[in-house]
Design an enzyme around this catalytic site. Structure first.
Site, mmCIF file in Angstrom:
data_model
loop_
_atom_site.group_PDB
_atom_site.id
_atom_site.type_symbol
_atom_site.label_atom_id
_atom_site.label_comp_id
_atom_site.label_asym_id
_atom_site.label_seq_id
_atom_site.Cartn_x
_atom_site.Cartn_y
_atom_site.Cartn_z
ATOM 1 N N HIS A 61 0.857 -1.194 0.000
ATOM 2 C CA HIS A 61 0.000 0.000 0.000
ATOM 3 C C HIS A 61 0.887 1.235 0.000
ATOM 4 C CE1 HIS A 61 0.933 -0.606 4.222
ATOM 5 N NE2 HIS A 61 0.298 0.475 4.614
ATOM 6 N N HIS A 63 1.275 3.820 2.037
ATOM 7 C CA HIS A 63 1.823 4.466 3.242
ATOM 8 C C HIS A 63 3.359 4.539 3.182
ATOM 9 C CE1 HIS A 63 -2.020 3.763 5.845
ATOM 10 N NE2 HIS A 63 -2.100 4.833 5.075
ATOM 11 N N ASP A 65 5.818 4.389 5.180
ATOM 12 C CA ASP A 65 6.743 3.428 5.812
ATOM 13 C C ASP A 65 6.951 2.192 4.932
ATOM 14 O OD1 ASP A 65 4.019 2.921 6.563
ATOM 15 O OD2 ASP A 65 4.650 1.619 8.213
ATOM 16 N N HIS A 66 6.120 2.034 3.901
ATOM 17 C CA HIS A 66 6.243 0.875 3.000
ATOM 18 C C HIS A 66 6.747 1.247 1.606
ATOM 19 C CE1 HIS A 66 4.079 -1.894 5.754
ATOM 20 N NE2 HIS A 66 3.698 -0.729 6.231
ATOM 21 N N HIS A 138 -7.134 -2.551 5.562
ATOM 22 C CA HIS A 138 -6.360 -1.498 6.244
ATOM 23 C C HIS A 138 -7.176 -0.202 6.232
ATOM 24 C CE1 HIS A 138 -2.873 0.196 8.052
ATOM 25 N NE2 HIS A 138 -2.275 0.680 6.963
ATOM 26 N N ASP A 207 -0.105 -4.601 7.533
ATOM 27 C CA ASP A 207 -1.014 -3.471 7.672
ATOM 28 C C ASP A 207 -2.453 -3.858 7.358
ATOM 29 O OD1 ASP A 207 1.606 -2.470 7.771
ATOM 30 O OD2 ASP A 207 0.814 -0.449 7.488
HETATM 31 ZN ZN LIG Z 1 2.979 0.120 8.100
HETATM 32 ZN ZN LIG Z 2 -0.200 1.343 6.606
#
Ligand SMILES: [Zn+2]
Ligand SMILES: [Zn+2]
Length: 320
Positions: A61, A63, A65-66, A138, A207
């Protein structure tokens, strides 16, 4: 052999011992990257997980952090004269975001980058394996889990075929492919002289709340890598923020009858050994064969078993 390597096992923010999410699966000289948190390229270099072998990237996804690590990674590949195209898979809604990361400084790439939307089902086929995607939960952010599956293969059993007169050779290849061949005028059936060997299956889910789609996708997997952002006492927060507890991940592993569960996306709040042991206990009370992944942990998987090792940090070479 399938090799799964954890490059980053933190959730949301990095800690001194856990980098942001990134996991590689290596098979037959091909390297697949699942999620690409900030700093992923550095961790690949440090752990000697060869960037030049990178074949495709799968982003669960949008976000940050990914995904934030993609900005640097594609530029380093260009500077290192990559020529092979790179496929990047991401949910449709994340397409414009990933394009922004790839194009913000108008860098020129001599290799082609293909951003492909994930639609579910089989999304990538390699020699001897495929990757499929399935929807998870998520909240408002479209998110997918991934299945790496080595092909199932027929294996010729010479001793079973002794009475038929069939021996290793081109005819066996034809039999395994077609299902039957004639030997000395007699029909020999594949199932009588060969057995199906099931390929290794690895499932990566992060997530998300626990979902039925995860249980279905992970059915009989050798390894389920599942996020475990929270402990039981933060269950309400897990529900609210659309994540899972370690115990919920264990319940999915139990329902899917996987061989081993590796917990990842570990929150910075569980930094001490005591916290981690408690998180692990909550999971193992439901599904005993559970481990908490660590950065640099690498798992070799065949149908005969698994072996876990910690990769040394490379301090000698700066070569990709
Ligand atoms: Zn995450
Ligand atoms: Zn996430």
């Amino acid at each position: 052999m399938v090799t799964v390597t954890f490059l980053g096992t933190a959730g949301s923010t990095p800690t001194s011992s856990r980098a942001l999410p990134a996991l590689t699966v290596e098979y037959d000289g091909k390297l697949l990257l699942f999620d690409c948190g900030d700093g992923t390229q550095l961790h690949m270099i440090r752990r000697n997980v060869g960037l030049p072998k990178l074949s495709a990237v799968f982003l669960s996804h949008i976000h940050a952090d990914h995904t934030a690590g993609m900005a640097g990674l594609v530029r380093s590949l260009a500077l290192n004269k990559r020529e092979a195209p790179l496929d990047i898979y991401i949910p449709e809604s994340g397409r414009s975001g990933i394009h922004a990361l790839l194009e913000y400084d108008r860098a020129r790439f001599e290799y082609s980058i293909n951003v492909k939307p994930i639609k579910g089902g089989t999304i990538y086929k390699g020699r001897g394996f495929e990757v499929s995607a399935f929807k998870v939960d998520h909240g408002d952010t479209p998110t997918y889990g991934f299945v790496f599956k080595e092909d199932d293969r027929w294996h010729f059993m010479a001793e079973k075929a002794a009475s038929t007169g069939l021996k290793e050779g081109p005819l066996v290849g034809e039999l395994l492919k077609k299902g039957s061949v004639k030997v000395n005028g007699r029909l020999v059936l594949r199932e009588d002289v060969a057995e199906m060997r099931y390929g290794v299956k690895v499932v990566y889910v992060t997530d998300t709340r626990p979902t039925a789609s995860t249980v279905a996708a992970a059915r009989d997997a050798d390894l389920l890598v599942h996020e475990a952002t929270y402990a039981n006492e933060e269950h309400d927060l897990a529900v609210k923020r659309k994540h899972s507890t370690a115990q919920e991940a264990a319940k999915s592993a139990q329902k899917a009858k996987v061989t081993m569960l590796a917990l990842t996306h570990i929150s910075a709040r569980y930094g001490t050994r005591k916290d981690l042991m408690s998180l692990l206990r909550e999971a193992t009370s439901v599904f005993p064969n559970t481990i908490i992944a660590k950065d640099g942990m690498s798992i070799d998987i065949t149908k005969d078993g698994m072996s876990i090792k910690m990769l040394k940090t490379n301090k000698v070479s700066d070569k990709l």
